[in-house]
Structures are given as C-alpha cells and as structure tokens.
Design a protein around this motif. Structure first.
Motif, PDB file in Angstrom:
ATOM      1  N   ASP A   1     -13.308  -9.162  12.271  1.00 39.84           N
ATOM      2  CA  ASP A   1     -13.052 -10.586  12.498  1.00 39.84           C
ATOM      3  C   ASP A   1     -11.841 -11.108  11.753  1.00 39.84           C
ATOM      4  O   ASP A   1     -11.151 -12.003  12.253  1.00 39.84           O
ATOM      5  CB  ASP A   1     -14.280 -11.423  12.108  1.00 39.84           C
ATOM      6  N   GLU A   2     -11.569 -10.592  10.571  1.00 38.01           N
ATOM      7  CA  GLU A   2     -10.506 -11.145   9.741  1.00 38.01           C
ATOM      8  C   GLU A   2      -9.333 -10.190   9.507  1.00 38.01           C
ATOM      9  O   GLU A   2      -8.188 -10.536   9.776  1.00 38.01           O
ATOM     10  CB  GLU A   2     -11.085 -11.565   8.377  1.00 38.01           C
ATOM     11  N   VAL A   3      -9.621  -9.005   9.011  1.00 35.40           N
ATOM     12  CA  VAL A   3      -8.545  -8.085   8.614  1.00 35.40           C
ATOM     13  C   VAL A   3      -7.841  -7.481   9.828  1.00 35.40           C
ATOM     14  O   VAL A   3      -6.617  -7.579   9.962  1.00 35.40           O
ATOM     15  CB  VAL A   3      -9.087  -6.977   7.682  1.00 35.40           C
ATOM     16  N   LEU A   4      -8.588  -6.868  10.701  1.00 35.91           N
ATOM     17  CA  LEU A   4      -7.974  -6.184  11.838  1.00 35.91           C
ATOM     18  C   LEU A   4      -7.393  -7.158  12.859  1.00 35.91           C
ATOM     19  O   LEU A   4      -6.491  -6.798  13.612  1.00 35.91           O
ATOM     20  CB  LEU A   4      -8.976  -5.228  12.484  1.00 35.91           C
ATOM     21  N   ASN A   5      -7.877  -8.389  12.887  1.00 30.69           N
ATOM     22  CA  ASN A   5      -7.313  -9.416  13.767  1.00 30.69           C
ATOM     23  C   ASN A   5      -6.121 -10.129  13.138  1.00 30.69           C
ATOM     24  O   ASN A   5      -5.512 -10.980  13.767  1.00 30.69           O
ATOM     25  CB  ASN A   5      -8.383 -10.454  14.140  1.00 30.69           C
ATOM     26  N   GLY A   6      -5.813  -9.814  11.876  1.00 27.18           N
ATOM     27  CA  GLY A   6      -4.666 -10.403  11.206  1.00 27.18           C
ATOM     28  C   GLY A   6      -4.899 -11.794  10.647  1.00 27.18           C
ATOM     29  O   GLY A   6      -3.962 -12.419  10.146  1.00 27.18           O
ATOM     30  N   LYS A   7      -6.130 -12.299  10.694  1.00 31.47           N
ATOM     31  CA  LYS A   7      -6.421 -13.635  10.147  1.00 31.47           C
ATOM     32  C   LYS A   7      -6.335 -13.641   8.628  1.00 31.47           C
ATOM     33  O   LYS A   7      -5.973 -14.645   8.026  1.00 31.47           O
ATOM     34  CB  LYS A   7      -7.802 -14.108  10.596  1.00 31.47           C
ATOM     35  N   THR A   8      -6.719 -12.523   8.010  1.00 29.53           N
ATOM     36  CA  THR A   8      -6.620 -12.369   6.563  1.00 29.53           C
ATOM     37  C   THR A   8      -5.558 -11.321   6.282  1.00 29.53           C
ATOM     38  O   THR A   8      -5.678 -10.181   6.732  1.00 29.53           O
ATOM     39  CB  THR A   8      -7.976 -11.939   5.954  1.00 29.53           C
ATOM     40  N   GLN A   9      -4.505 -11.714   5.589  1.00 27.32           N
ATOM     41  CA  GLN A   9      -3.430 -10.794   5.239  1.00 27.32           C
ATOM     42  C   GLN A   9      -3.893  -9.882   4.103  1.00 27.32           C
ATOM     43  O   GLN A   9      -4.587 -10.332   3.189  1.00 27.32           O
ATOM     44  CB  GLN A   9      -2.190 -11.567   4.801  1.00 27.32           C
ATOM     45  N   VAL A  10      -3.529  -8.607   4.174  1.00 26.67           N
ATOM     46  CA  VAL A  10      -3.925  -7.643   3.150  1.00 26.67           C
ATOM     47  C   VAL A  10      -2.711  -6.880   2.648  1.00 26.67           C
ATOM     48  O   VAL A  10      -1.696  -6.762   3.342  1.00 26.67           O
ATOM     49  CB  VAL A  10      -5.000  -6.665   3.682  1.00 26.67           C
ATOM     50  N   ASN A  11      -2.852  -6.356   1.440  1.00 26.30           N
ATOM     51  CA  ASN A  11      -1.818  -5.527   0.818  1.00 26.30           C
ATOM     52  C   ASN A  11      -2.158  -4.070   1.137  1.00 26.30           C
ATOM     53  O   ASN A  11      -3.029  -3.472   0.505  1.00 26.30           O
ATOM     54  CB  ASN A  11      -1.799  -5.789  -0.691  1.00 26.30           C
ATOM     55  N   LYS A  12      -1.481  -3.509   2.133  1.00 26.05           N
ATOM     56  CA  LYS A  12      -1.788  -2.170   2.620  1.00 26.05           C
ATOM     57  C   LYS A  12      -1.396  -1.102   1.606  1.00 26.05           C
ATOM     58  O   LYS A  12      -0.357  -1.189   0.961  1.00 26.05           O
ATOM     59  CB  LYS A  12      -1.073  -1.897   3.935  1.00 26.05           C
ATOM     60  N   VAL A  13      -2.252  -0.075   1.502  1.00 23.25           N
ATOM     61  CA  VAL A  13      -2.001   1.084   0.652  1.00 23.25           C
ATOM     62  C   VAL A  13      -1.593   2.269   1.517  1.00 23.25           C
ATOM     63  O   VAL A  13      -0.648   2.987   1.221  1.00 23.25           O
ATOM     64  CB  VAL A  13      -3.246   1.428  -0.194  1.00 23.25           C
ATOM     65  N   LEU A  14      -2.324   2.466   2.615  1.00 21.89           N
ATOM     66  CA  LEU A  14      -2.076   3.588   3.520  1.00 21.89           C
ATOM     67  C   LEU A  14      -2.628   3.211   4.891  1.00 21.89           C
ATOM     68  O   LEU A  14      -3.715   2.632   4.985  1.00 21.89           O
ATOM     69  CB  LEU A  14      -2.765   4.848   2.991  1.00 21.89           C
ATOM     70  N   GLU A  15      -1.873   3.529   5.933  1.00 15.53           N
ATOM     71  CA  GLU A  15      -2.322   3.215   7.287  1.00 15.53           C
ATOM     72  C   GLU A  15      -1.983   4.365   8.217  1.00 15.53           C
ATOM     73  O   GLU A  15      -0.901   4.940   8.135  1.00 15.53           O
ATOM     74  CB  GLU A  15      -1.667   1.926   7.778  1.00 15.53           C
ATOM     75  N   THR A  16      -2.938   4.698   9.088  1.00 13.18           N
ATOM     76  CA  THR A  16      -2.718   5.664  10.159  1.00 13.18           C
ATOM     77  C   THR A  16      -2.997   4.929  11.473  1.00 13.18           C
ATOM     78  O   THR A  16      -3.303   3.740  11.470  1.00 13.18           O
ATOM     79  CB  THR A  16      -3.658   6.882  10.026  1.00 13.18           C
ATOM     80  N   ASP A  17      -2.945   5.640  12.572  1.00 14.08           N
ATOM     81  CA  ASP A  17      -3.240   5.016  13.859  1.00 14.08           C
ATOM     82  C   ASP A  17      -4.660   4.456  13.905  1.00 14.08           C
ATOM     83  O   ASP A  17      -4.904   3.451  14.566  1.00 14.08           O
ATOM     84  CB  ASP A  17      -3.075   6.027  15.004  1.00 14.08           C
ATOM     85  N   ASN A  18      -5.590   5.110  13.195  1.00 10.88           N
ATOM     86  CA  ASN A  18      -7.010   4.755  13.313  1.00 10.88           C
ATOM     87  C   ASN A  18      -7.676   4.264  12.044  1.00 10.88           C
ATOM     88  O   ASN A  18      -8.849   3.907  12.065  1.00 10.88           O
ATOM     89  CB  ASN A  18      -7.784   5.980  13.823  1.00 10.88           C
TER      90      ASN A  18
END
Length: 109
Positions: free
Chosen positions: A8-25
C-alpha cells in the motif's frame, strides 16, 4: 497501520524509502521507523502474506529474496561485526506482507 504497508505504501511510492539494494523482484531499504540503530527491511515486490503462505511456485522468488538478505547481512556484518536476520509471523507480523529485518545494535525502544 494498513494491513499491508509494503504494498500500500512502499511499493506504490506513497512512502519514500532509502534503498539499500534492489533487484527486479526484491527491495531492501532502511526501515521507516527503525527499532535498531541499523534496521533494514527486505521485501518481495510481489505480495506474499507471510513465510507460512509460501508455496512451491514461490521458490525462485524466495531464492532471490534470500540472496538479497544474504548480501545486505554481509554488508552490515562487515561494517558492524554482527547482525540479526529475522521475520515475524502471526500476531507478531504487523504488516501482512512477507518481510525480513536485517538489524544491528540494541533496540531503540
């Protein structure tokens, strides 16, 4: 808190996060309300309710998720000398979306 903060928040971009590592999934980021001095959360980008609801079709995603958790845990351990890796189930799981905590230090609260 919503039933699924991560979708609801993180993956939809409503809550901004400080990314450490991201892959496609998979996404790993600094917890938005940390319980530890270093507190990173790793989540699958596809909704999975919990560790208990995984099925065989989730194996590839689970391996990718564990790979990200391993990389982040190695970074935290290298920098601080130790870390915790945990997931919560049942009533301990505030957000009903599979997620893992990678943390270092004593609880802040």
């Amino acid at each position: 808190m919503s039933e699924d903060f991560y979708c609801d928040e993180v993956l939809n971009g409503k809550t901004q996060v400080n990314k450490v590592l991201e892959t496609d999934n998979v996404l790993a980021y600094h917890h938005t309300r940390p319980f530890y001095p270093v507190h990173i959360v790793a989540i699958p980008k596809r909704h999975i309710s919990s560790l208990l609801t995984l099925d065989e079709s989730d194996n590839e995603l689970l391996l990718e998720l564990l790979g990200v958790i391993t990389q982040v845990a190695a970074q935290v351990t290298e920098q601080y000398g130790a870390c915790r890796v945990l997931t919560n189930l049942g009533q301990y799981q505030d957000s009903k979306h599979l997620h893992w905590h990678i943390a270092y230090g004593e609880p802040l609260r």
